[in-house]
Design a protein around this motif. Structure first.
Motif, PDB file in Angstrom:
ATOM      1  N   GLN A   1       0.884  -1.171   0.000  1.00 33.37           N
ATOM      2  CA  GLN A   1       0.000   0.000   0.000  1.00 33.37           C
ATOM      3  C   GLN A   1       0.916   1.212   0.000  1.00 33.37           C
ATOM      4  O   GLN A   1       1.716   1.401   0.914  1.00 33.37           O
ATOM      5  CB  GLN A   1      -0.886  -0.003   1.237  1.00 33.37           C
ATOM      6  CG  GLN A   1      -1.834  -1.193   1.231  1.00 33.37           C
ATOM      7  CD  GLN A   1      -2.762  -1.201   2.426  1.00 33.37           C
ATOM      8  OE1 GLN A   1      -2.598  -0.434   3.366  1.00 33.37           O
ATOM      9  NE2 GLN A   1      -3.742  -2.090   2.381  1.00 33.37           N
TER      10      GLN A   1
ATOM     11  N   THR B   1       1.592   5.252   0.042  1.00 34.63           N
ATOM     12  CA  THR B   1       1.009   6.549   0.378  1.00 34.63           C
ATOM     13  C   THR B   1       2.042   7.633   0.120  1.00 34.63           C
ATOM     14  O   THR B   1       3.245   7.427   0.332  1.00 34.63           O
ATOM     15  CB  THR B   1       0.576   6.648   1.857  1.00 34.63           C
ATOM     16  OG1 THR B   1       1.749   6.580   2.670  1.00 34.63           O
ATOM     17  CG2 THR B   1      -0.381   5.518   2.240  1.00 34.63           C
TER      18      THR B   1
ATOM     19  N   SER C   1       0.807  -5.416   2.243  1.00 37.95           N
ATOM     20  CA  SER C   1      -0.616  -5.493   2.620  1.00 37.95           C
ATOM     21  C   SER C   1      -0.841  -6.419   3.814  1.00 37.95           C
ATOM     22  O   SER C   1      -1.764  -6.223   4.583  1.00 37.95           O
ATOM     23  CB  SER C   1      -1.502  -5.917   1.448  1.00 37.95           C
ATOM     24  OG  SER C   1      -0.759  -6.326   0.373  1.00 37.95           O
TER      25      SER C   1
ATOM     26  N   ALA D   1      -0.669  -4.290   6.949  1.00 38.05           N
ATOM     27  CA  ALA D   1      -1.463  -3.058   6.950  1.00 38.05           C
ATOM     28  C   ALA D   1      -2.072  -2.754   8.318  1.00 38.05           C
ATOM     29  O   ALA D   1      -2.056  -1.605   8.773  1.00 38.05           O
ATOM     30  CB  ALA D   1      -2.551  -3.141   5.888  1.00 38.05           C
TER      31      ALA D   1
END
Ligand code: TRP
Ligand code: ZN
Length: 457
Positions: free
Chosen positions: A229, A231, A246, A249
């Protein structure tokens, strides 16, 4: 022969109308002269920029790369080397667009330009290569380089992994800027150093472009791949880019936010954070066993603790921006980052620096630990052993106790600013400490850095 020519040239200097005598072209050295890794790096040129285009598919585990390297000859060159393991096959090499002859032997890619390169000449070398990348095993038994995970690649390159995935001048004294263009299956994310320039999906594949504008040593480059993931945000004035496996997470919800307080504290002590962006890669790779301070984007084999986060972020000043000159000087990285962990724990109210020092110093005088002096760890197998970290940090605390807080933090700030984006060695640190404090510190550094045995207080 070389010397005689130089003398002849010098003798002619004062005579007018004498044609310049060209320096005779020689092969560049196959290593940079570091006794711990003699083949690492190369002589005869200085790399300025790497433009790496990589295509990787974790399924077949195949990497195809095009490396375009801008460099400058530092001597007249008949040929020169790049470092690249020979398990990757080089398909073609061009120099300023013209085909060059090449051969691969061990970890050296030997390139003969179509015509010799005069000293001072800038040139661009383009290498096309592919194969199944394999990590290396270091002298201490740890894995290093292009390390496969269940969903991609954990890419950590200290001390010698860079040669497992791209050709270059892989000693830390030759820093360069980078641009990475990495294509992976659309289910994966490719994360590198610096800023994310673009992400474009075409059909089943996604291409990520990363730009790393501050000079970087090869061992600090990373291209990590996984089901991450990603960002890209601003937190507290920092540009923070994080990638989290993931699978992790749930335990990493505030990973990006955790960076700002640590960076704020370290900036207040060491000077401004040196890179355009920050962040980290939290991969699920417990088998790797260590994290690495990859420039602007450390890689972690799990979600980092506060202490590990502080360690890798402190390296951004000490290790990444200011980099040692030889591997033997590794305590300038690890001792400083360990001391910064102590500082962060103190700041957080977890443990005082003095108590961290006391715990490390409490090792019995006959403990093996005291036999390795941190500034002379004895060989590449000991680079990441406890004395480099803990006795390195204790050295800094002993320095602080001797010169006082004001001088001590001025020394650290001056070290970071005077050698920003450069390389420096232990002798330079000692000289700086004496200059700033006005004290003679040979005895202190001798006892803590160079002599085996437990220093007395
Ligand atoms: N420099 C890393 C750190 O921040 C540690 C490290 C890099 C390491 N490569 C290694 C440790 C190989 C053990 C083996 O601490
Ligand atoms: Zn470290």
């Amino acid at each position: 022969m070389k010397r005689l020519l130089a003398l002849a040239a010098a003798a002619f200097i004062s005579l007018p109308l004498t044609p310049a005598i060209a320096q005779e072209a020689q092969p560049g050295a196959p290593g940079a002269g570091d006794p711990y890794f003699p083949d690492q790096g190369n002589g005869g040129y200085d790399a300025g920029h790497y433009d790496l285009t990589l295509d990787y598919d974790p399924g077949p585990d195949r990497l195809a790369g095009v490396a375009r390297i801008s460099a400058r000859a530092t001597q007249a060159l008949s040929r020169f080397d790049l470092d690249l393991v020979s398990t990757l096959s080089v398909r073609s090499v061009t120099l300023d667009g013209r085909p060059a002859t090449f051969s691969q032997s061990g970890s050296e890619l030997v390139i003969t330009p179509p015509s010799t390169l005069p000293a001072g000449r800038g040139f661009s070398v383009l290498v096309q290569y592919d194969g199944k990348p394999e990590h290396v095993v270091d002298p201490d038994g740890s894995v290093d380089g292009w390390i496969r995970t269940n969903d991609g690649v954990f890419n950590a390159n200290e001390p010698q992994g860079a040669m497992t995935w791209y050709p270059g001048n892989h000693h830390m004294t030759d820093k360069a800027t980078y641009r990475f263009t990495v294509t992976v299956p659309r289910s994966r994310v490719a994360v590198a150093n610096g800023d994310l320039v673009s992400k474009v999906t075409k059909g089943e594949r996604t291409t990520y472009v990363w730009n790393s504008r501050e000079p970087m040593a090869s061992y600090l480059a990373t291209v990590s791949i996984g089901k991450f993931q990603l960002t890209d945000t601003r937190v507290g004035g920092y540009h923070v880019i994080t990638a989290v496996d993931s699978k992790l997470a749930d335990s990493a919800t505030n990973f990006a936010e955790r960076h700002a307080p640590v960076l704020d504290y370290f900036s207040s002590l060491f000077g401004p954070y040196p890179f355009s962006s920050t962040g980290g890669i939290a991969d699920d790779a417990p088998e790797v066993g260590y994290a690495l301070e990859s420039q602007s984007r450390p890689v972690y084999p799990h979600v980092p603790s506060e202490s590990l986060l502080a360690h890798e972020l402190a390296h951004q000043w000490f290790g990444d921006s200011v980099t040692p000159t030889l591997w033997r000087d590794i305590w300038l990285n690890e001792g400083f980052a360990t001391y910064a962990q102590w500082l962060w724990a103190d700041k957080q109210g977890t443990r005082t620096v003095q108590s961290s020092f006391d715990a490390a110093y409490a090792r019995a005088a006959d403990d093996e630990f005291w036999q390795t002096p941190p500034a002379d760890p004895g060989g590449p197998a000991n680079l990441f052993h406890d004395p480099v970290y803990d006795r390195g940090a204790m050295t800094l605390h002993a320095l602080r106790s001797t010169v006082g807080d004001e001088s001590f933090f001025k020394i650290l700030r001056t070290w970071a600013s005077e050698h920003k984006y450069g390389n420096a060695d232990t002798a330079a640190f000692i000289a700086l400490s004496e200059r700033v404090s006005g004290k003679q510190l040979d005895a202190l550094f001798d006892a803590w850095l160079f002599k085996p045995g437990k220093p007395s207080l």
